[in-house]
Design an enzyme around this catalytic site. Structure first.
Site, PDB file in Angstrom:
ATOM      1  N   LYS A 175       0.833  -1.216   0.000  1.00 17.79           N
ATOM      2  CA  LYS A 175       0.000   0.000   0.000  1.00 17.79           C
ATOM      3  C   LYS A 175       0.863   1.260   0.000  1.00 17.79           C
ATOM      4  O   LYS A 175       0.591   2.221   0.725  1.00 17.79           O
ATOM      5  CB  LYS A 175      -0.984  -0.009   1.168  1.00 17.79           C
ATOM      6  CG  LYS A 175      -1.950  -1.196   1.132  1.00 17.79           C
ATOM      7  CD  LYS A 175      -2.935  -1.157   2.280  1.00 17.79           C
ATOM      8  CE  LYS A 175      -3.930  -2.320   2.187  1.00 17.79           C
ATOM      9  NZ  LYS A 175      -3.308  -3.629   2.452  1.00 17.79           N
ATOM     10  N   ARG A 176       1.894   1.274  -0.832  1.00 11.40           N
ATOM     11  CA  ARG A 176       2.822   2.399  -0.880  1.00 11.40           C
ATOM     12  C   ARG A 176       2.168   3.619  -1.521  1.00 11.40           C
ATOM     13  O   ARG A 176       1.306   3.504  -2.390  1.00 11.40           O
ATOM     14  CB  ARG A 176       4.088   2.002  -1.634  1.00 11.40           C
ATOM     15  CG  ARG A 176       4.947   0.991  -0.882  1.00 11.40           C
ATOM     16  CD  ARG A 176       5.413   1.548   0.440  1.00 11.40           C
ATOM     17  NE  ARG A 176       6.386   0.686   1.093  1.00 11.40           N
ATOM     18  CZ  ARG A 176       6.196   0.062   2.247  1.00 11.40           C
ATOM     19  NH1 ARG A 176       5.043   0.197   2.880  1.00 11.40           N
ATOM     20  NH2 ARG A 176       7.136  -0.700   2.776  1.00 11.40           N
TER      21      ARG A 176
END
Length: 316
Positions: free
Chosen positions: A108-109
């Site tokens: 979930k960058r």
């Protein structure tokens, strides 16, 4: 060069199973026999913990690799254990590849362009070392991305879809209970925030559509919101959808298949806790967690197949 969506479609066809094994381990899930073995073998508690995590993952992979096309590793579960946890992550990715499974890094960058580029290199590419050689840190096949900084924070990941045949799954409608606090807000043009994000994902993914008819730029859509999932499938007809929320989070197989395309493909349903802790459901001792995971994988495969059949019959 491989194409992520096409490669995944081939693996799903081979296994007949559109699922992903979520490997989100904590020490509390691991049998005492494994914990005690590495505790006795290692003087360092951190090293012993990392080795135990990897052994747990390895046995789960061995028990399901012929049934499940991909694994998803939630990075936070490894980061919390420090360097030895990250080494367990790296070793798990390598072992899954050895077993011919695709690997999704659930990271979930989200950041500005240059920092996003560094994240993309860490998980999808490689970095140049001091001697001029290139080294891949983790080498996953795909990564999850939070796109709420806009395209400049997503572009570095998209570049790897084209250059290296990698995949990206962008958060659109998440499975958590409070997702609607922001994602359901209505914009001035009448769309919800999650519908606007879906429109962006569909547009960003067009250059990366493969022979399977699906793009390597995918979306994350929780199975816990089946009505919204059906709407999002219509908005993103050629988007590969990663579906969390099945099992421990309460979503059923019928909920999960709302994200599948009319052809019965285009989605991958994740199961993490319900797979890792399946020994409880199947009334087996914890030492047989891997055997229980295999039983649960077969059960999940059958449940999804039957749900897809019911959906097809109801649409006739």
């Amino acid at each position: 060069m491989t194409h992520f969506a096409d490669h995944l479609a081939d693996k799903v066809c081979q296994t007949g199973n559109p699922t992903v094994l979520g490997l989100d381990p904590v020490l509390e899930y691991i049998p005492d026999s494994i914990i005690d073995y590495f505790k006795d073998q290692c003087g360092d508690a951190g090293l012993a913990s990392g080795l135990a995590l990897y052994e747990f993952n390895r046995r789960l992979i061995d028990s399901t690799a012929d049934l499940i096309p991909a694994v998803k590793l939630q990075l936070a579960y490894y980061e919390q254990y420090g360097p030895h946890g990250l080494e367990a992550l790296r070793q798990t990715i390598q072992y899954a590849h050895k077993k011919d499974m695709l690997v999704i890094a659930d990271a979930k960058r989200n950041d500005i362009g240059s920092t996003a580029g560094a994240y993309a290199k860490a998980y999808l590419g490689s970095a140049r070392l001091i001697d001029g050689t290139e080294q891949a840190a983790f080498d996953a096949d795909a990564i999850t991305v939070n796109a709420y900084l806009g395209l400049d924070g997503v572009r570095p990941f998209l570049d790897f879809c084209g250059e290296a045949g990698k995949g990206v799954f962008i958060l659109v409608r998440t499975s958590n209970p409070s997702a609607g606090d922001l994602q359901d807000l209505i914009l001035s043009d009448g769309r919800t925030v999650f519908e606007a994000m879906a429109d962006h994902v569909a547009a960003w993914g067009k250059p990366y559509i493969g022979e399977s008819g699906y793009s390597s730029v995918g979306a994350v859509v929780g199975a816990t919101w089946p009505l919204q999932a059906a709407r999002l499938r219509r908005l993103m007809p050629q988007t590969l959808i990663l579906v969390p929320g099945y099992g421990a989070q309460g979503a059923s197989a019928d909920d999960a298949v709302c994200s599948f395309g009319p052809d019965g493909g285009g989605a991958l349903v994740n199961a993490s806790r319900s797979m890792m802790n399946a020994w409880k459901k199947h009334n087996l001792p914890i030492e047989q967690f891997d055997l229980a995971a295999r039983q649960e994988a077969i059960s999940m495969k059958n449940d999804l197949r039957q749900a897809l059949e019911r959906r097809a019959a109801s649409s006739v």
